[in-house]
Design a protein around this motif. Structure first.
Motif, PDB file in Angstrom:
ATOM      1  N   LEU A  31       0.423   9.553   1.184  1.00  0.00           N
ATOM      2  CA  LEU A  31       1.746   9.337   2.147  1.00  0.00           C
ATOM      3  C   LEU A  31       1.755  10.761   2.917  1.00  0.00           C
ATOM      4  N   ALA A  32       1.990  10.520   4.225  1.00  0.00           N
ATOM      5  CA  ALA A  32       1.990  11.831   4.959  1.00  0.00           C
ATOM      6  C   ALA A  32       3.098  12.620   4.955  1.00  0.00           C
ATOM      7  N   ARG A  33       3.956  12.323   4.497  1.00  0.00           N
ATOM      8  CA  ARG A  33       5.282  12.922   4.602  1.00  0.00           C
ATOM      9  C   ARG A  33       6.269  12.412   3.377  1.00  0.00           C
ATOM     10  N   PRO A  34       7.155  13.309   2.632  1.00  0.00           N
ATOM     11  CA  PRO A  34       7.706  13.068   1.563  1.00  0.00           C
ATOM     12  C   PRO A  34       9.212  12.153   1.972  1.00  0.00           C
ATOM     13  N   GLU A  35       9.277  12.339   3.272  1.00  0.00           N
ATOM     14  CA  GLU A  35      10.516  11.623   3.805  1.00  0.00           C
ATOM     15  C   GLU A  35      10.207   9.982   3.719  1.00  0.00           C
ATOM     16  N   LEU A  36       9.077   9.703   3.577  1.00  0.00           N
ATOM     17  CA  LEU A  36       8.945   8.337   3.452  1.00  0.00           C
ATOM     18  C   LEU A  36       9.140   7.716   2.154  1.00  0.00           C
ATOM     19  N   LEU A  37       9.133   8.722   1.113  1.00  0.00           N
ATOM     20  CA  LEU A  37       9.294   8.362  -0.385  1.00  0.00           C
ATOM     21  C   LEU A  37      11.049   8.009  -0.246  1.00  0.00           C
ATOM     22  N   GLU A  38      11.810   8.698   0.459  1.00  0.00           N
ATOM     23  CA  GLU A  38      13.187   8.704   0.650  1.00  0.00           C
ATOM     24  C   GLU A  38      13.545   7.262   1.206  1.00  0.00           C
ATOM     25  N   LEU A  39      12.870   7.163   2.253  1.00  0.00           N
ATOM     26  CA  LEU A  39      13.128   5.765   2.912  1.00  0.00           C
ATOM     27  C   LEU A  39      12.651   4.584   1.894  1.00  0.00           C
ATOM     28  N   LEU A  40      11.808   4.555   1.211  1.00  0.00           N
ATOM     29  CA  LEU A  40      11.750   3.506   0.409  1.00  0.00           C
ATOM     30  C   LEU A  40      12.537   3.324  -0.823  1.00  0.00           C
ATOM     31  N   ALA A  41      12.888   4.544  -1.468  1.00  0.00           N
ATOM     32  CA  ALA A  41      13.863   4.615  -2.203  1.00  0.00           C
ATOM     33  C   ALA A  41      15.454   4.210  -1.717  1.00  0.00           C
ATOM     34  N   ILE A  47       0.822  -1.046   0.190  1.00  0.00           N
ATOM     35  CA  ILE A  47      -0.009   0.124  -0.025  1.00  0.00           C
ATOM     36  C   ILE A  47       0.806   1.279   0.036  1.00  0.00           C
ATOM     37  N   THR A  48       1.781   1.200   0.883  1.00  0.00           N
ATOM     38  CA  THR A  48       2.895   2.308   0.890  1.00  0.00           C
ATOM     39  C   THR A  48       3.482   2.727  -0.424  1.00  0.00           C
ATOM     40  N   ARG A  49       4.031   1.446  -0.873  1.00  0.00           N
ATOM     41  CA  ARG A  49       4.641   1.751  -2.506  1.00  0.00           C
ATOM     42  C   ARG A  49       3.741   2.282  -3.287  1.00  0.00           C
ATOM     43  N   ARG A  50       2.311   1.843  -3.282  1.00  0.00           N
ATOM     44  CA  ARG A  50       1.569   2.281  -4.442  1.00  0.00           C
ATOM     45  C   ARG A  50       1.355   3.816  -4.196  1.00  0.00           C
ATOM     46  N   LEU A  51       1.006   4.011  -2.748  1.00  0.00           N
ATOM     47  CA  LEU A  51       0.690   5.461  -2.463  1.00  0.00           C
ATOM     48  C   LEU A  51       1.902   6.480  -2.772  1.00  0.00           C
ATOM     49  N   ALA A  52       3.099   5.924  -3.026  1.00  0.00           N
ATOM     50  CA  ALA A  52       4.339   6.635  -3.352  1.00  0.00           C
ATOM     51  C   ALA A  52       4.131   6.991  -4.683  1.00  0.00           C
ATOM     52  N   GLU A  54      15.225   0.186  -1.259  1.00  0.00           N
ATOM     53  CA  GLU A  54      15.505  -0.340  -2.967  1.00  0.00           C
ATOM     54  C   GLU A  54      16.844  -0.289  -3.170  1.00  0.00           C
ATOM     55  N   THR A  55      17.447   1.002  -2.977  1.00  0.00           N
ATOM     56  CA  THR A  55      18.974   0.765  -3.093  1.00  0.00           C
ATOM     57  C   THR A  55      19.801  -0.136  -2.289  1.00  0.00           C
ATOM     58  N   LEU A  56      19.498  -0.261  -0.999  1.00  0.00           N
ATOM     59  CA  LEU A  56      19.941  -1.248  -0.246  1.00  0.00           C
ATOM     60  C   LEU A  56      19.899  -2.683  -0.722  1.00  0.00           C
ATOM     61  N   LEU A  57      18.538  -2.932  -1.084  1.00  0.00           N
ATOM     62  CA  LEU A  57      18.392  -4.172  -1.567  1.00  0.00           C
ATOM     63  C   LEU A  57      19.028  -4.336  -3.023  1.00  0.00           C
ATOM     64  N   ALA A  58      19.041  -3.477  -3.869  1.00  0.00           N
ATOM     65  CA  ALA A  58      19.666  -3.803  -4.976  1.00  0.00           C
ATOM     66  C   ALA A  58      21.340  -3.873  -4.671  1.00  0.00           C
ATOM     67  N   ALA A  59      21.835  -3.223  -3.654  1.00  0.00           N
ATOM     68  CA  ALA A  59      23.428  -3.121  -3.439  1.00  0.00           C
ATOM     69  C   ALA A  59      23.785  -4.577  -2.854  1.00  0.00           C
TER      70      ALA A  59
END
Length: 135
Positions: free
Chosen positions: A88-98, A37-42, A101-106
């Motif tokens: 999403l209530a805060r744009p920082e949540l977009l940064e956390l999700l990104a 849900i969070t990823r979709r709302l991003a 994803e970066t950490l998972l890829a690395a």
């Protein structure tokens, strides 16, 4: 609103070293449905009906998880007539999700092999230990 008994929101159990808020944040995102849900709302705001159609889940399940995210302060609703559009209530949540994803890829998604929280059933360390022991 009555929460679906299968939806577990972060508990108020205290964490060690004053990390309560961080534990609650990561616990709120640790459920696959809430994360979806969070990823979709991003991508932009959506109604529960939109999320039901896109995620293929029951309306009651989606509503309960959206309510949990809202109660945690991660999602807000914007009423329009009889509909509520969630975002999403805060744009920082977009940064956390990104960052996640970066950490998972690395790491090559190595966390999927974690014996405690991994998602690759049958390929994680615990499964291999059981096979070696013949259990």
């Amino acid at each position: 609103m009555t929460m679906n008994s299968t939806v577990e929101c972060p508990s108020s159990r205290p964490a060690a070293d004053g990390l309560d808020a961080a534990v609650a944040l990561f616990h709120s995102l640790s459920d696959g449905t809430r994360l979806a849900i969070t990823r979709r709302l991003a991508e932009g705001e959506a109604r529960v009906a939109d999320l039901v159609g896109e995620l293929g889940l029951a309306q009651s399940t989606v509503s309960a998880h959206v309510a949990c995210l809202r109660d945690c302060g991660l999602v807000v609703g914007r009423p329009e007539g009889r509909q509520v559009y969630y975002s999403l209530a805060r744009p920082e949540l977009l940064e956390l999700l990104a960052s996640a994803e970066t950490l998972l890829a690395a790491t090559g998604r190595a966390v999927a092999l974690c014996p405690n929280y991994g998602t690759d059933s049958g390929t994680g360390r615990v499964s291999r230990v059981i096979e070696v022991r013949g259990e």
